[in-house]
Motif scaffolding. Structure first.
Motif, PDB file in Angstrom:
ATOM      1  N   ARG A   1     -24.479   8.215  20.929  1.00  0.00           N
ATOM      2  CA  ARG A   1     -23.160   7.698  21.330  1.00  0.00           C
ATOM      3  C   ARG A   1     -22.485   8.584  22.371  1.00  0.00           C
ATOM      4  O   ARG A   1     -21.747   8.094  23.212  1.00  0.00           O
ATOM      5  CB  ARG A   1     -22.224   7.626  20.105  1.00  0.00           C
TER       6      ARG A   1
ATOM      7  N   ASP B   1     -27.162   9.844  15.660  1.00  0.00           N
ATOM      8  CA  ASP B   1     -26.246   8.788  16.098  1.00  0.00           C
ATOM      9  C   ASP B   1     -25.170   9.331  17.022  1.00  0.00           C
ATOM     10  O   ASP B   1     -24.823   8.702  18.031  1.00  0.00           O
ATOM     11  CB  ASP B   1     -25.600   8.109  14.880  1.00  0.00           C
ATOM     12  N   SER B   2     -24.644  10.498  16.699  1.00  0.00           N
ATOM     13  CA  SER B   2     -23.609  11.125  17.522  1.00  0.00           C
ATOM     14  C   SER B   2     -24.143  11.454  18.911  1.00  0.00           C
ATOM     15  O   SER B   2     -23.467  11.246  19.930  1.00  0.00           O
ATOM     16  CB  SER B   2     -23.106  12.391  16.821  1.00  0.00           C
ATOM     17  N   TRP B   3     -25.372  11.935  18.975  1.00  0.00           N
ATOM     18  CA  TRP B   3     -25.986  12.286  20.262  1.00  0.00           C
ATOM     19  C   TRP B   3     -26.189  11.048  21.131  1.00  0.00           C
ATOM     20  O   TRP B   3     -25.912  11.050  22.319  1.00  0.00           O
ATOM     21  CB  TRP B   3     -27.310  13.010  20.008  1.00  0.00           C
TER      22      TRP B   3
ATOM     23  N   LEU C   1     -31.226  18.250  16.525  1.00  0.00           N
ATOM     24  CA  LEU C   1     -30.462  17.289  15.731  1.00  0.00           C
ATOM     25  C   LEU C   1     -30.881  17.405  14.274  1.00  0.00           C
ATOM     26  O   LEU C   1     -32.069  17.331  13.956  1.00  0.00           O
ATOM     27  CB  LEU C   1     -30.703  15.865  16.235  1.00  0.00           C
TER      28      LEU C   1
ATOM     29  N   ASP D   1     -23.449  17.238  20.310  1.00  0.00           N
ATOM     30  CA  ASP D   1     -22.269  16.815  21.068  1.00  0.00           C
ATOM     31  C   ASP D   1     -22.136  17.498  22.429  1.00  0.00           C
ATOM     32  O   ASP D   1     -21.183  17.235  23.155  1.00  0.00           O
ATOM     33  CB  ASP D   1     -20.996  17.055  20.238  1.00  0.00           C
TER      34      ASP D   1
ATOM     35  N   GLY E   1     -30.233  15.631  10.797  1.00  0.00           N
ATOM     36  CA  GLY E   1     -29.697  14.511  10.036  1.00  0.00           C
ATOM     37  C   GLY E   1     -29.360  13.325  10.925  1.00  0.00           C
ATOM     38  O   GLY E   1     -29.138  13.467  12.127  1.00  0.00           O
ATOM     39  N   GLN E   2     -29.333  12.148  10.317  1.00  0.00           N
ATOM     40  CA  GLN E   2     -29.117  10.916  11.074  1.00  0.00           C
ATOM     41  C   GLN E   2     -27.744  10.860  11.721  1.00  0.00           C
ATOM     42  O   GLN E   2     -27.582  10.302  12.807  1.00  0.00           O
ATOM     43  CB  GLN E   2     -29.324   9.698  10.169  1.00  0.00           C
ATOM     44  N   HIS E   3     -26.751  11.455  11.096  1.00  0.00           N
ATOM     45  CA  HIS E   3     -25.408  11.462  11.685  1.00  0.00           C
ATOM     46  C   HIS E   3     -25.424  12.135  13.059  1.00  0.00           C
ATOM     47  O   HIS E   3     -24.802  11.646  14.007  1.00  0.00           O
ATOM     48  CB  HIS E   3     -24.414  12.157  10.748  1.00  0.00           C
ATOM     49  N   GLN E   4     -26.141  13.245  13.174  1.00  0.00           N
ATOM     50  CA  GLN E   4     -26.222  13.944  14.466  1.00  0.00           C
ATOM     51  C   GLN E   4     -27.020  13.138  15.487  1.00  0.00           C
ATOM     52  O   GLN E   4     -26.692  13.144  16.673  1.00  0.00           O
ATOM     53  CB  GLN E   4     -26.810  15.344  14.292  1.00  0.00           C
TER      54      GLN E   4
ATOM     55  N   HIS F   1     -34.552  17.766  10.742  1.00  0.00           N
ATOM     56  CA  HIS F   1     -33.903  17.297   9.528  1.00  0.00           C
ATOM     57  C   HIS F   1     -34.328  18.149   8.333  1.00  0.00           C
ATOM     58  O   HIS F   1     -35.417  18.727   8.330  1.00  0.00           O
ATOM     59  CB  HIS F   1     -34.278  15.840   9.241  1.00  0.00           C
TER      60      HIS F   1
END
Length: 196
Positions: free
Chosen positions: A186, A182-184, A175, A8, A177-180, A100
């Motif tokens: 976005r 995607d967050s990066w 990063l 982020d 995990g996939q959540h991170q 990951h």
């Protein structure tokens, strides 16, 4: 000075032009590189397409071709290839480190291998085909075993780039995990590319 950022944090670069994605097999390097190429408006070129020939042979001209590719102004590519990795790193603005958990990477490699066996997974350069999952027990170079073995090795390589601090201005984004991921995409990436 090499800076290590989370998903982020603003990238702190004026332009996003030269990016490599590091991670073991199954971490999503190619998928992320493809996404970044789309957002940058440049064609996607897989690093393995430079070095893999038919029958898992190494193409003789691969190093020169990769270095020619790296001479370009804007690109994204997988951070691989011992012979070219240092020169690639010297050209980078951002190194994305897909760090990951090992279990996630292993599950992804197994799933991808199974999809490929049934003709639904991503193709391998030069028409190469992975061995069936059952050869995991007999083939030391089976992709699942390689992914397991290289997970800590890849982590150590990225840590070395950060610790040696030989690439002033390099930004490393870690990063997990996939959540991170995607967050990066976005957040910091969209902010720098005007929403793309």
């Amino acid at each position: 000075m090499t800076r290590l950022l989370g998903p982020d944090e603003p990238l702190g670069v004026r332009q996003l032009r030269r990016i490599a994605v590091a991670g073991p097999a199954g971490s999503g390097k190619s998928t992320l590189v493809r996404t970044l190429c789309e957002r940058l408006g440049v064609p996607y070129v897989s690093l393995e397409s430079f070095y893999l020939g038919p029958g898992w042979t190494m193409r003789e001209t691969w190093e020169a071709e990769v270095l020619g590719f790296l001479d370009g102004d804007v690109w994204a590519i997988e951070w691989q290839g011992e012979e070219v990795r240092e020169r690639m790193t010297a050209r980078l603005d951002v190194l994305v480190w897909l760090d990951h958990p090992r279990a996630l990477v292993l599950a992804r490699v197994v799933a991808r291998t199974l999809r490929r066996r049934f003709g639904r997974g991503p193709e391998i350069a030069a028409g190469n085909v992975e061995g069936p999952l059952r050869t995991f027990f007999t083939d030391r170079e089976h992709i699942v075993r390689v992914a397991w073995r290289y997970h800590p090795i890849l982590r150590a390589r990225v840590r070395k780039v950060i610790d040696e601090n030989r690439h002033p201005g390099l930004v490393v984004v870690r990063l997990r995990g996939q959540h991170q991921v995607d967050s990066w995409l976005r957040g910091p990436v969209s902010a720098l590319l005007g929403g793309r």
